[in-house]
Design a protein around this motif. Structure first.
Motif, PDB file in Angstrom:
ATOM      1  N   MET A  48       0.830  -1.197   0.000  1.00  0.00           N
ATOM      2  CA  MET A  48       0.000   0.000   0.000  1.00  0.00           C
ATOM      3  C   MET A  48       0.874   1.260   0.000  1.00  0.00           C
ATOM      4  SD  MET A  48      -3.283   0.925   2.408  1.00  0.00           S
ATOM      5  CE  MET A  48      -2.492   0.296   3.840  1.00  0.00           C
ATOM      6  N   LEU A  49       1.923   1.268   0.794  1.00  0.00           N
ATOM      7  CA  LEU A  49       2.804   2.439   0.843  1.00  0.00           C
ATOM      8  C   LEU A  49       3.530   2.651  -0.483  1.00  0.00           C
ATOM      9  CD1 LEU A  49       4.288   2.056   4.437  1.00  0.00           C
ATOM     10  CD2 LEU A  49       2.566   3.690   3.641  1.00  0.00           C
ATOM     11  N   ILE A  50       3.993   1.557  -1.103  1.00  0.00           N
ATOM     12  CA  ILE A  50       4.627   1.661  -2.420  1.00  0.00           C
ATOM     13  C   ILE A  50       3.622   2.189  -3.436  1.00  0.00           C
ATOM     14  CG2 ILE A  50       5.500   0.281  -4.361  1.00  0.00           C
ATOM     15  CD1 ILE A  50       7.047  -1.384  -2.319  1.00  0.00           C
ATOM     16  N   GLY A  51       2.388   1.731  -3.357  1.00  0.00           N
ATOM     17  CA  GLY A  51       1.357   2.194  -4.285  1.00  0.00           C
ATOM     18  C   GLY A  51       1.018   3.665  -4.103  1.00  0.00           C
ATOM     19  N   ILE A  52       0.874   4.110  -2.866  1.00  0.00           N
ATOM     20  CA  ILE A  52       0.561   5.527  -2.610  1.00  0.00           C
ATOM     21  C   ILE A  52       1.723   6.405  -3.069  1.00  0.00           C
ATOM     22  CG2 ILE A  52       0.174   7.242  -0.804  1.00  0.00           C
ATOM     23  CD1 ILE A  52      -1.321   4.985   0.738  1.00  0.00           C
ATOM     24  N   ALA A  53       2.928   6.042  -2.668  1.00  0.00           N
ATOM     25  CA  ALA A  53       4.101   6.814  -3.097  1.00  0.00           C
ATOM     26  C   ALA A  53       4.271   6.722  -4.613  1.00  0.00           C
ATOM     27  CB  ALA A  53       5.352   6.305  -2.382  1.00  0.00           C
ATOM     28  N   GLY A  54       3.955   5.570  -5.185  1.00  0.00           N
ATOM     29  CA  GLY A  54       4.033   5.402  -6.638  1.00  0.00           C
ATOM     30  C   GLY A  54       3.044   6.284  -7.372  1.00  0.00           C
ATOM     31  N   GLY A  55       1.862   6.448  -6.804  1.00  0.00           N
ATOM     32  CA  GLY A  55       0.879   7.343  -7.402  1.00  0.00           C
ATOM     33  C   GLY A  55       1.375   8.784  -7.406  1.00  0.00           C
ATOM     34  N   LEU A  56       1.962   9.197  -6.302  1.00  0.00           N
ATOM     35  CA  LEU A  56       2.516  10.548  -6.224  1.00  0.00           C
ATOM     36  C   LEU A  56       3.688  10.717  -7.183  1.00  0.00           C
ATOM     37  CD1 LEU A  56       2.381  11.018  -2.362  1.00  0.00           C
ATOM     38  CD2 LEU A  56       0.883  12.061  -4.065  1.00  0.00           C
ATOM     39  N   LEU A  57       4.562   9.715  -7.230  1.00  0.00           N
ATOM     40  CA  LEU A  57       5.702   9.763  -8.141  1.00  0.00           C
ATOM     41  C   LEU A  57       5.234   9.784  -9.591  1.00  0.00           C
ATOM     42  CD1 LEU A  57       8.765   9.592  -8.736  1.00  0.00           C
ATOM     43  CD2 LEU A  57       8.508   7.092  -8.673  1.00  0.00           C
ATOM     44  N   GLY A  58       4.282   8.921  -9.926  1.00  0.00           N
ATOM     45  CA  GLY A  58       3.759   8.870 -11.287  1.00  0.00           C
ATOM     46  C   GLY A  58       3.100  10.179 -11.693  1.00  0.00           C
ATOM     47  N   GLY A  59       2.350  10.781 -10.788  1.00  0.00           N
ATOM     48  CA  GLY A  59       1.726  12.065 -11.068  1.00  0.00           C
ATOM     49  C   GLY A  59       2.750  13.164 -11.278  1.00  0.00           C
ATOM     50  N   PHE A  68     -10.452   9.595  -9.250  1.00  0.00           N
ATOM     51  CA  PHE A  68     -10.392   8.162  -8.986  1.00  0.00           C
ATOM     52  C   PHE A  68     -10.659   7.326 -10.233  1.00  0.00           C
ATOM     53  CE2 PHE A  68     -12.031   4.093  -7.510  1.00  0.00           C
ATOM     54  CZ  PHE A  68     -11.083   3.745  -6.569  1.00  0.00           C
ATOM     55  N   PHE A  69     -11.602   7.742 -11.052  1.00  0.00           N
ATOM     56  CA  PHE A  69     -11.998   6.934 -12.203  1.00  0.00           C
ATOM     57  C   PHE A  69     -11.311   7.337 -13.502  1.00  0.00           C
ATOM     58  CE2 PHE A  69     -15.565   6.500  -9.230  1.00  0.00           C
ATOM     59  CZ  PHE A  69     -15.561   5.125  -9.101  1.00  0.00           C
ATOM     60  N   ASP A  70     -10.368   8.258 -13.453  1.00  0.00           N
ATOM     61  CA  ASP A  70      -9.635   8.657 -14.653  1.00  0.00           C
ATOM     62  C   ASP A  70      -8.523   7.663 -14.948  1.00  0.00           C
ATOM     63  OD1 ASP A  70     -11.145  10.900 -15.145  1.00  0.00           O
ATOM     64  OD2 ASP A  70      -9.826  12.230 -14.014  1.00  0.00           O
ATOM     65  N   LEU A  71      -8.417   7.273 -16.205  1.00  0.00           N
ATOM     66  CA  LEU A  71      -7.402   6.313 -16.622  1.00  0.00           C
ATOM     67  C   LEU A  71      -5.994   6.848 -16.354  1.00  0.00           C
ATOM     68  CD1 LEU A  71      -6.835   3.581 -17.941  1.00  0.00           C
ATOM     69  CD2 LEU A  71      -6.891   4.736 -20.161  1.00  0.00           C
ATOM     70  N   SER A  72      -5.797   8.154 -16.548  1.00  0.00           N
ATOM     71  CA  SER A  72      -4.468   8.734 -16.334  1.00  0.00           C
ATOM     72  C   SER A  72      -4.018   8.588 -14.877  1.00  0.00           C
ATOM     73  CB  SER A  72      -4.451  10.206 -16.754  1.00  0.00           C
ATOM     74  OG  SER A  72      -5.327  10.963 -15.947  1.00  0.00           O
ATOM     75  N   THR A  73      -4.953   8.657 -13.944  1.00  0.00           N
ATOM     76  CA  THR A  73      -4.621   8.479 -12.534  1.00  0.00           C
ATOM     77  C   THR A  73      -4.088   7.077 -12.291  1.00  0.00           C
ATOM     78  OG1 THR A  73      -6.293  10.069 -11.855  1.00  0.00           O
ATOM     79  CG2 THR A  73      -5.566   8.490 -10.187  1.00  0.00           C
ATOM     80  N   TRP A  74      -4.769   6.085 -12.833  1.00  0.00           N
ATOM     81  CA  TRP A  74      -4.372   4.691 -12.634  1.00  0.00           C
ATOM     82  C   TRP A  74      -3.055   4.373 -13.328  1.00  0.00           C
ATOM     83  CZ3 TRP A  74      -6.316   1.605  -9.064  1.00  0.00           C
ATOM     84  CH2 TRP A  74      -7.510   2.000  -8.476  1.00  0.00           C
ATOM     85  N   ILE A  75      -2.883   4.870 -14.544  1.00  0.00           N
ATOM     86  CA  ILE A  75      -1.629   4.628 -15.261  1.00  0.00           C
ATOM     87  C   ILE A  75      -0.466   5.256 -14.498  1.00  0.00           C
ATOM     88  CG2 ILE A  75      -0.333   5.176 -17.364  1.00  0.00           C
ATOM     89  CD1 ILE A  75      -2.994   4.834 -18.893  1.00  0.00           C
ATOM     90  N   ALA A  76      -0.634   6.495 -14.058  1.00  0.00           N
ATOM     91  CA  ALA A  76       0.421   7.169 -13.300  1.00  0.00           C
ATOM     92  C   ALA A  76       0.734   6.411 -12.020  1.00  0.00           C
ATOM     93  CB  ALA A  76       0.004   8.608 -12.983  1.00  0.00           C
ATOM     94  N   ALA A  77      -0.285   5.967 -11.299  1.00  0.00           N
ATOM     95  CA  ALA A  77      -0.075   5.248 -10.043  1.00  0.00           C
ATOM     96  C   ALA A  77       0.628   3.915 -10.274  1.00  0.00           C
ATOM     97  CB  ALA A  77      -1.405   5.035  -9.332  1.00  0.00           C
ATOM     98  N   ILE A  78       0.240   3.200 -11.317  1.00  0.00           N
ATOM     99  CA  ILE A  78       0.844   1.893 -11.590  1.00  0.00           C
ATOM    100  C   ILE A  78       2.282   2.049 -12.056  1.00  0.00           C
ATOM    101  CG2 ILE A  78       0.731  -0.142 -13.091  1.00  0.00           C
ATOM    102  CD1 ILE A  78      -2.389   0.204 -12.924  1.00  0.00           C
ATOM    103  N   VAL A  79       2.541   2.992 -12.964  1.00  0.00           N
ATOM    104  CA  VAL A  79       3.912   3.211 -13.436  1.00  0.00           C
ATOM    105  C   VAL A  79       4.811   3.654 -12.280  1.00  0.00           C
ATOM    106  CG1 VAL A  79       5.364   4.696 -14.902  1.00  0.00           C
ATOM    107  CG2 VAL A  79       3.291   3.652 -15.836  1.00  0.00           C
ATOM    108  N   GLY A  80       4.336   4.577 -11.467  1.00  0.00           N
ATOM    109  CA  GLY A  80       5.110   5.006 -10.303  1.00  0.00           C
ATOM    110  C   GLY A  80       5.358   3.859  -9.334  1.00  0.00           C
ATOM    111  N   SER A  81       4.343   3.006  -9.150  1.00  0.00           N
ATOM    112  CA  SER A  81       4.485   1.848  -8.258  1.00  0.00           C
ATOM    113  C   SER A  81       5.494   0.855  -8.806  1.00  0.00           C
ATOM    114  CB  SER A  81       3.137   1.164  -8.062  1.00  0.00           C
ATOM    115  OG  SER A  81       2.245   2.028  -7.420  1.00  0.00           O
TER     116      SER A  81
END
Length: 90
Positions: A33-44, A59-72
């Motif tokens: 969870m911490l990696i994911g939250i920090a990854g979302g911030l990093l990706g953004g 929450f439902f924007d694709l760009s939010t999820w892509i940024a969070a996953i790439v950052g994670s």
């Protein structure tokens, strides 16, 4: 977005990153969870710096999820490199 949304996105982005990069990690659900939250911030942040876009919109924007996953993914790779090098020194 609220704190609960960030935690949920972080948890899910961290899980998706672990699914995309299978392997044994020393961390449990909290580290995921911490990696994911920090990854979302990093990706953004990276999306804003590299592409000049605000990739953390909602929450439902694709760009939010892509940024969070790439950052994670980036943070998970760094986490594995750091913990692996630490275990080899012992």
């Amino acid at each position: 977005m609220g704190v609960i949304a960030w935690i949920l996105i972080g948890l899910l982005a961290g899980i998706i990153a672990k699914l995309l990069l299978p392997g044994k990690d020393p961390g449990g659900i909290i580290v995921t969870m911490l990696i994911g939250i920090a990854g979302g911030l990093l990706g953004g942040w990276l999306g804003k710096i590299i592409f000049g876009v605000d990739s953390i919109d909602g929450f439902f924007d694709l760009s939010t999820w892509i940024a969070a996953i790439v950052g994670s993914l980036i943070l998970l790779i760094l986490y594995r490199l750091f913990t692996r090098s630490r275990h080899h020194r012992s």
